[in-house]
Design an enzyme around this catalytic site. Structure first.
Site, mmCIF file in Angstrom:
data_model
loop_
_atom_site.group_PDB
_atom_site.id
_atom_site.type_symbol
_atom_site.label_atom_id
_atom_site.label_comp_id
_atom_site.label_asym_id
_atom_site.label_seq_id
_atom_site.Cartn_x
_atom_site.Cartn_y
_atom_site.Cartn_z
ATOM 1 N N SER A 79 1.643 -10.945 8.527
ATOM 2 C CA SER A 79 1.736 -11.582 7.198
ATOM 3 C C SER A 79 3.285 -11.932 6.832
ATOM 4 O O SER A 79 4.203 -11.033 7.025
ATOM 5 C CB SER A 79 1.117 -10.775 6.187
ATOM 6 O OG SER A 79 1.061 -11.634 5.140
ATOM 7 N N LYS A 90 -5.854 -7.209 7.933
ATOM 8 C CA LYS A 90 -5.115 -8.553 7.626
ATOM 9 C C LYS A 90 -5.906 -9.482 6.852
ATOM 10 O O LYS A 90 -5.660 -10.122 6.019
ATOM 11 C CB LYS A 90 -4.577 -9.308 8.945
ATOM 12 C CG LYS A 90 -4.030 -10.531 8.708
ATOM 13 C CD LYS A 90 -2.805 -10.591 7.677
ATOM 14 C CE LYS A 90 -1.978 -12.019 7.539
ATOM 15 N NZ LYS A 90 -2.547 -13.267 7.454
ATOM 16 N N ASN A 147 -5.751 -10.952 3.256
ATOM 17 C CA ASN A 147 -5.789 -12.440 2.815
ATOM 18 C C ASN A 147 -6.752 -12.518 1.528
ATOM 19 O O ASN A 147 -6.572 -13.283 0.727
ATOM 20 C CB ASN A 147 -6.238 -13.254 4.022
ATOM 21 C CG ASN A 147 -4.837 -13.723 4.933
ATOM 22 O OD1 ASN A 147 -4.042 -13.053 4.765
ATOM 23 N ND2 ASN A 147 -5.153 -14.699 5.502
HETATM 24 C C1 6PG Z 1 0.089 -14.770 5.389
HETATM 25 C C2 6PG Z 1 -0.834 -15.715 4.857
HETATM 26 C C3 6PG Z 1 -1.151 -16.596 6.136
HETATM 27 C C4 6PG Z 1 -1.728 -18.090 5.608
HETATM 28 C C5 6PG Z 1 -3.137 -17.780 5.562
HETATM 29 C C6 6PG Z 1 -3.880 -18.096 4.144
HETATM 30 O O1 6PG Z 1 -0.376 -13.474 5.196
HETATM 31 O O2 6PG Z 1 1.016 -14.799 5.718
HETATM 32 O O3 6PG Z 1 -2.110 -15.150 4.472
HETATM 33 O O4 6PG Z 1 -1.950 -16.093 7.124
HETATM 34 O O5 6PG Z 1 -1.265 -18.581 4.407
HETATM 35 O O6 6PG Z 1 -3.788 -18.486 6.562
HETATM 36 O O7 6PG Z 1 -4.210 -19.428 4.145
HETATM 37 P P1 6PG Z 1 -5.322 -20.422 3.537
HETATM 38 O O8 6PG Z 1 -4.962 -20.065 2.110
HETATM 39 O O9 6PG Z 1 -4.967 -21.752 3.873
HETATM 40 O O10 6PG Z 1 -6.879 -19.894 3.878
#
Ligand code: 6PG
Length: 485
Positions: free
Chosen positions: A133, A187, A191
């Site tokens: 991330s 992870k 999110n």
């Molecule tokens: C991170 C983010 C990254 C990305 C996600 C979210 O931890 O660096 O979470 O993984 O921004 O894909 O994306 P969405 O908002 O498009 O679902």
């Protein structure tokens, strides 16, 4: 053709932004020599031309790429999650030897990771599904890294990951989360929490804008101020920057010219789906996912736009107090989102047999990742003091913090309801809080209803056993064998 020499201790496959930034980050650290490969060679040649300082070992074929890796080989795959990942894994697995390590650093679904890990283990290969991330910037300068996979693989990878991870309070933001899919599971929950956090911040902005008439730039200043206190976090910081941004072509606040339909790539939905399966109420995260879905239905929204709102909306009489109430409501709701997210981690760990140290997860989220925040130290402390904590909210710090915030929280949710401002995450978080602390819930009535129409049986508060009432006959109660409650 000269034989390719095995000189690289790590390789990266997939050189889009995340892959190339991670490759550059790896190459910038003492002791690493990085092999790079991309299906289309043009991308590889651009990367090596633009970054000669990285000393990349570039290959045009996957065979040469594999030959350029020292044994045991380790290759980090950074391609789009799904079928693309399986294709690259298959190519590498055909060339790798027992003991070699394939790392998937994409946002893969953890059940895919469990499947892939098992298939490769059967061939003697290590497969490490790794959450990463921090977006593009984090990949380059220091992400938060959440690896799963075997302990043996982590022995080789741990120091490499530690060399590129963000540092928070002197410690690298990486830990071996657990075996097989544990890293991608955590992870995914990260999110989900990210979704809830973003939605809560968006609701706070909306409440202040409607309630006080403040401009986006003025709200940016409020967020900058908030970022100096207990809400200090990356998401609050970047929100202030987004709100301060002026659109070059119209001169309006950029936020007013961005279409109000939020996208998503799936990890929030996965968090909710899996939490439902685990029986964990992640209501704050779910409302955040639903709010994005609702926003992205323009035809429905247009058709519903003339539905009536409240006849006498509340007005804010004391603006500074209202803003402080919103700040406290945001903090309280944020605690609910994290508490629910950690409940999902506990349930996932139990179901999939992972030994996940909750305090360590909070620690590696303190730096590099999107949800990085000062407040994560409080979570680490809570789990260090009591690893068996049944709910984060019950830890002394959180209990006291909610006590200080709850009156404001209730005022804000009431204000939103009376004014017709949608605050699904604030409201559902408060409902969850009142639900979990209630001495007695109306679930008893639901059990009665279920027993009435379906003989689903119920248990009693005053004696053990399983009971059914003969509702359609004389309404007497009988004790039944077994239970379907
Ligand atoms: C991170 C983010 C990254 C990305 C996600 C979210 O931890 O660096 O979470 O993984 O921004 O894909 O994306 P969405 O908002 O498009 O679902």
């Amino acid at each position: 053709m000269p034989e390719t020499k095995a000189v690289a201790n790590i390789g990266v496959v997939g050189l889009a932004v995340m892959g190339s930034n991670l490759a550059r980050n790896l190459a910038s650290r003492e002791g690493n020599t990085v092999a790079v490969y991309n299906r289309t060679y043009a991308r590889t040649s651009t990367l090596i031309e633009e970054h000669p300082e990285a000393g990349f070992v570039a290959s045009e074929t996957i065979q040469d790429f594999v030959a350029s890796l020292e044994k045991p080989r380790a290759a980090l795959i950074m391609v789009q999650a799904g079928a693309g990942t399986d294709a690259v894994i298959d190519e590498l697995a055909a060339l790798f030897e027992p003991g070699d390590i394939i790392i998937d650093g994409g946002n893969s679904l953890f059940t895919d990771t469990i499947r892939r890990e098992k298939a490769l283990r059967d061939k003697g290969l290590n497969f490490v599904g790794t959450g990463i991330s921090g977006g593009e910037e984090g990949a380059l300068n220091g992400p938060s890294i959440m690896p799963g996979g075997s302990v043996e693989a982590y022995e080789k990878l741990g120091p490499i990951f530690a060399s590129i991870a963000a540092i928070a309070e002197g410690e690298p933001c990486v830990t071996h989360v657990g075996t097989d899919g544990a890293g991608h599971f955590v992870k995914m929950i990260h999110n989900g929490i990210e979704y809830a956090d973003m939605q809560l911040i968006a609701e706070a902005y909306d409440l202040i804008r409607h309630g006080t008439g403040a401009t986006p730039a003025e709200i940016a200043d409020i967020f900058t101020e908030w970022n100096k206190g207990e809400l200090e976090s990356y998401l609050i910081e970047i929100t202030a920057e987004v709100l301060r941004q002026v659109d070059a072509s119209t001169g309006k606040p950029l936020v007013d010219v961005i279409l109000d339909q939020a996208g998503s790539k799936g990890t929030g939905v996965w968090t909710v789906q899996n939490s439902l399966d685990l029986g964990i109420p992640v209501s704050g995260i779910a409302e955040a996912v639903f709010a994005r879905a609702l926003s992205s239905k323009p035809a429905q929204r247009a058709a519903a736009s003339d539905l009536p709102g409240p006849s006498t909306p509340w007005t804010v009489s004391h603006k500074p107090q209202f803003i402080e109430d919103v700040r406290r409501a945001l903090y309280a709701s944020k605690m609910i989102a994290y508490s629910q997210g950690f409940d999902a981690i506990v349930a996932g760990a139990e179901k999939y047999n992972w030994d996940i140290k909750k305090g360590n997860i909070a620690k590696i989220w303190r730096g590099g990742c999107i949800i990085r925040a000062q407040f994560l130290n409080r979570i680490t402390d809570a789990y260090e003091e009591n690893p068996g904590l049944v709910a984060l909210l019950t830890a002394p710090y959180f209990k006291a913090a909610i006590e200080g915030a709850q009156d404001s929280w209730r005022t804000v949710v009431a204000h939103a309801a009376q004014s017709g401002i949608p605050t699904p995450a604030f409201s559902s978080s408060l409902a969850y809080y009142d639900g979990i602390r209630a001495a007695r819930l109306p679930a008893a009535l639901i059990q009665g209803q279920r027993d009435f129409f379906g003989a689903h049986t119920y248990q009693r508060v005053d004696k053990p056993g399983t009971f059914h009432t003969l509702w359609s006959a004389d309404r007497t109660e009988i004790e039944t064998e077994g239970s379907s409650h």
